[in-house]
Motif scaffolding. Structure first.
Motif, PDB file in Angstrom:
ATOM      1  N   SER A  51      -8.092   6.461   0.902  1.00 54.03           N
ATOM      2  CA  SER A  51      -9.233   6.145   0.068  1.00 54.03           C
ATOM      3  C   SER A  51      -8.852   4.978  -0.899  1.00 54.03           C
ATOM      4  CB  SER A  51      -9.882   7.047  -0.444  1.00 54.03           C
ATOM      5  OG  SER A  51      -9.052   7.982  -1.230  1.00 54.03           O
ATOM      6  N   GLN A  52      -7.611   5.245  -1.361  1.00 56.93           N
ATOM      7  CA  GLN A  52      -7.142   4.339  -2.554  1.00 56.93           C
ATOM      8  C   GLN A  52      -6.697   2.965  -1.759  1.00 56.93           C
ATOM      9  OE1 GLN A  52      -3.867   6.624  -3.932  1.00 56.93           O
ATOM     10  NE2 GLN A  52      -4.790   7.487  -5.690  1.00 56.93           N
ATOM     11  N   ALA A  53      -6.097   3.101  -0.746  1.00 58.17           N
ATOM     12  CA  ALA A  53      -5.459   2.023   0.122  1.00 58.17           C
ATOM     13  C   ALA A  53      -6.787   1.229   0.594  1.00 58.17           C
ATOM     14  CB  ALA A  53      -4.944   2.256   1.440  1.00 58.17           C
ATOM     15  N   GLU A  54      -7.780   1.777   1.180  1.00 59.69           N
ATOM     16  CA  GLU A  54      -8.830   1.008   1.405  1.00 59.69           C
ATOM     17  C   GLU A  54      -9.778   0.254   0.267  1.00 59.69           C
ATOM     18  OE1 GLU A  54     -13.264   1.601   3.921  1.00 59.69           O
ATOM     19  OE2 GLU A  54     -11.972   3.352   3.578  1.00 59.69           O
ATOM     20  N   GLU A  55      -9.897   0.945  -0.923  1.00 61.12           N
ATOM     21  CA  GLU A  55     -10.393   0.185  -1.956  1.00 61.12           C
ATOM     22  C   GLU A  55      -9.581  -0.793  -2.592  1.00 61.12           C
ATOM     23  OE1 GLU A  55     -11.445   1.371  -6.368  1.00 61.12           O
ATOM     24  OE2 GLU A  55     -11.452   3.097  -5.048  1.00 61.12           O
ATOM     25  N   ALA A  56      -8.140  -0.691  -2.564  1.00 62.32           N
ATOM     26  CA  ALA A  56      -7.317  -1.558  -3.058  1.00 62.32           C
ATOM     27  C   ALA A  56      -7.125  -2.774  -1.897  1.00 62.32           C
ATOM     28  CB  ALA A  56      -5.651  -1.148  -2.756  1.00 62.32           C
TER      29      ALA A  56
ATOM     30  N   LEU B 194       0.610  -1.185  -0.029  1.00 63.14           N
ATOM     31  CA  LEU B 194      -0.060  -0.084   0.034  1.00 63.14           C
ATOM     32  C   LEU B 194       0.779   0.934  -0.109  1.00 63.14           C
ATOM     33  CD1 LEU B 194      -2.693  -1.228   2.584  1.00 63.14           C
ATOM     34  CD2 LEU B 194      -2.871  -1.394   0.142  1.00 63.14           C
TER      35      LEU B 194
ATOM     36  N   ARG C  68       2.667   4.480  -0.982  1.00 62.78           N
ATOM     37  CA  ARG C  68       2.269   5.566  -1.887  1.00 62.78           C
ATOM     38  C   ARG C  68       0.950   5.675  -2.283  1.00 62.78           C
ATOM     39  NH1 ARG C  68       7.350   4.411  -2.690  1.00 62.78           N
ATOM     40  NH2 ARG C  68       8.921   5.532  -3.021  1.00 62.78           N
ATOM     41  N   MET C  69      -0.104   5.062  -1.555  1.00 64.92           N
ATOM     42  CA  MET C  69      -1.418   5.316  -1.703  1.00 64.92           C
ATOM     43  C   MET C  69      -1.919   6.300  -0.516  1.00 64.92           C
ATOM     44  SD  MET C  69      -3.077   1.552  -2.624  1.00 64.92           S
ATOM     45  CE  MET C  69      -2.464   0.378  -3.835  1.00 64.92           C
ATOM     46  N   ASN C  70      -2.885   6.813  -0.962  1.00 62.68           N
ATOM     47  CA  ASN C  70      -3.701   7.590   0.144  1.00 62.68           C
ATOM     48  C   ASN C  70      -4.683   6.669   0.637  1.00 62.68           C
ATOM     49  OD1 ASN C  70      -6.120   7.585  -1.301  1.00 62.68           O
ATOM     50  ND2 ASN C  70      -5.584   9.828  -2.362  1.00 62.68           N
TER      51      ASN C  70
END
Length: 184
Positions: A110-115, A104, A106-108
């Motif tokens: 919201s991006q991390a949660e979706e990923a 995860l 370099r993800m913010n």
């Protein structure tokens, strides 16, 4: 065979006069054109209330429990109720082969949660039940708490398909990664 009843005879003049006398003076109604009344206007939609309700639902899904946030270096650990503690001990010792992982960095949030949600769903579909999530230690997180680590902890605790999770052994990422066992 039954005969239909006979209609009542029309009232005689005396009965009509008695009726008018009992009623008293009357005034005829004004003639109105034969129009259909307009349909009632629809009730106003409380759009702001609907937006507020939607936002409250999203916030409750993001943070349903008020548990303390993890600090730098805190280890993650969880075992679903009703399962033997030896399962968690074996996971912490690294006795389950990691079948897939996601990083995860370099993800913010919201991006991390979706990923994470997508990764776990895909892992279950592919029957990969032992996975690693690398979230980092949060050394560059704003404030005192590691953002992605807390997010991963919260997401994993909410999921019904997560059997157990624990921070990885030092050689596999330590408190910057978490090992996850998924239900088959």
């Amino acid at each position: 065979m039954r005969r239909p009843p006979r209609p009542d005879p029309p009232p005689d003049a005396d009965d009509a006069a008695l009726f008018r006398e009992a009623i008293g003076p009357v005034r005829p109604l004004a003639h109105t054109p034969d129009t259909v009344p307009a349909a009632p206007k629809p009730l106003p939609e409380p759009r702001q209330q609907q937006d507020d309700e939607r936002e409250a639902l999203l916030q409750s899904q993001r943070n349903p429990f008020a548990h303390a946030e993890l600090a730098l270096g805190d280890a993650l650990e969880y075992l679903k109720d009703g399962h033997p503690p030896r399962l968690l001990r074996r996971l912490k010792r690294g006795q389950y082969a990691v079948q897939d992982e996601i990083d995860l960095h370099r993800m913010n949030a919201s991006q991390a949660e979706e990923a994470v949600r997508g990764f776990l769903a895909e892992s279950r579909r592919a029957r990969r039940l032992s996975v690693r999530i690398v979230h980092g230690k949060g050394l560059r997180s704003a404030g005192d708490a590691p953002v992605l680590k807390n997010l991963v902890d919260r997401v994993l605790r909410q999921r019904a398909d997560v059997l157990a999770f624990a921070s990885a052994r030092p050689q596999h990422g330590g408190t910057g990664a978490v090992l996850v066992l998924l239900l088959p």
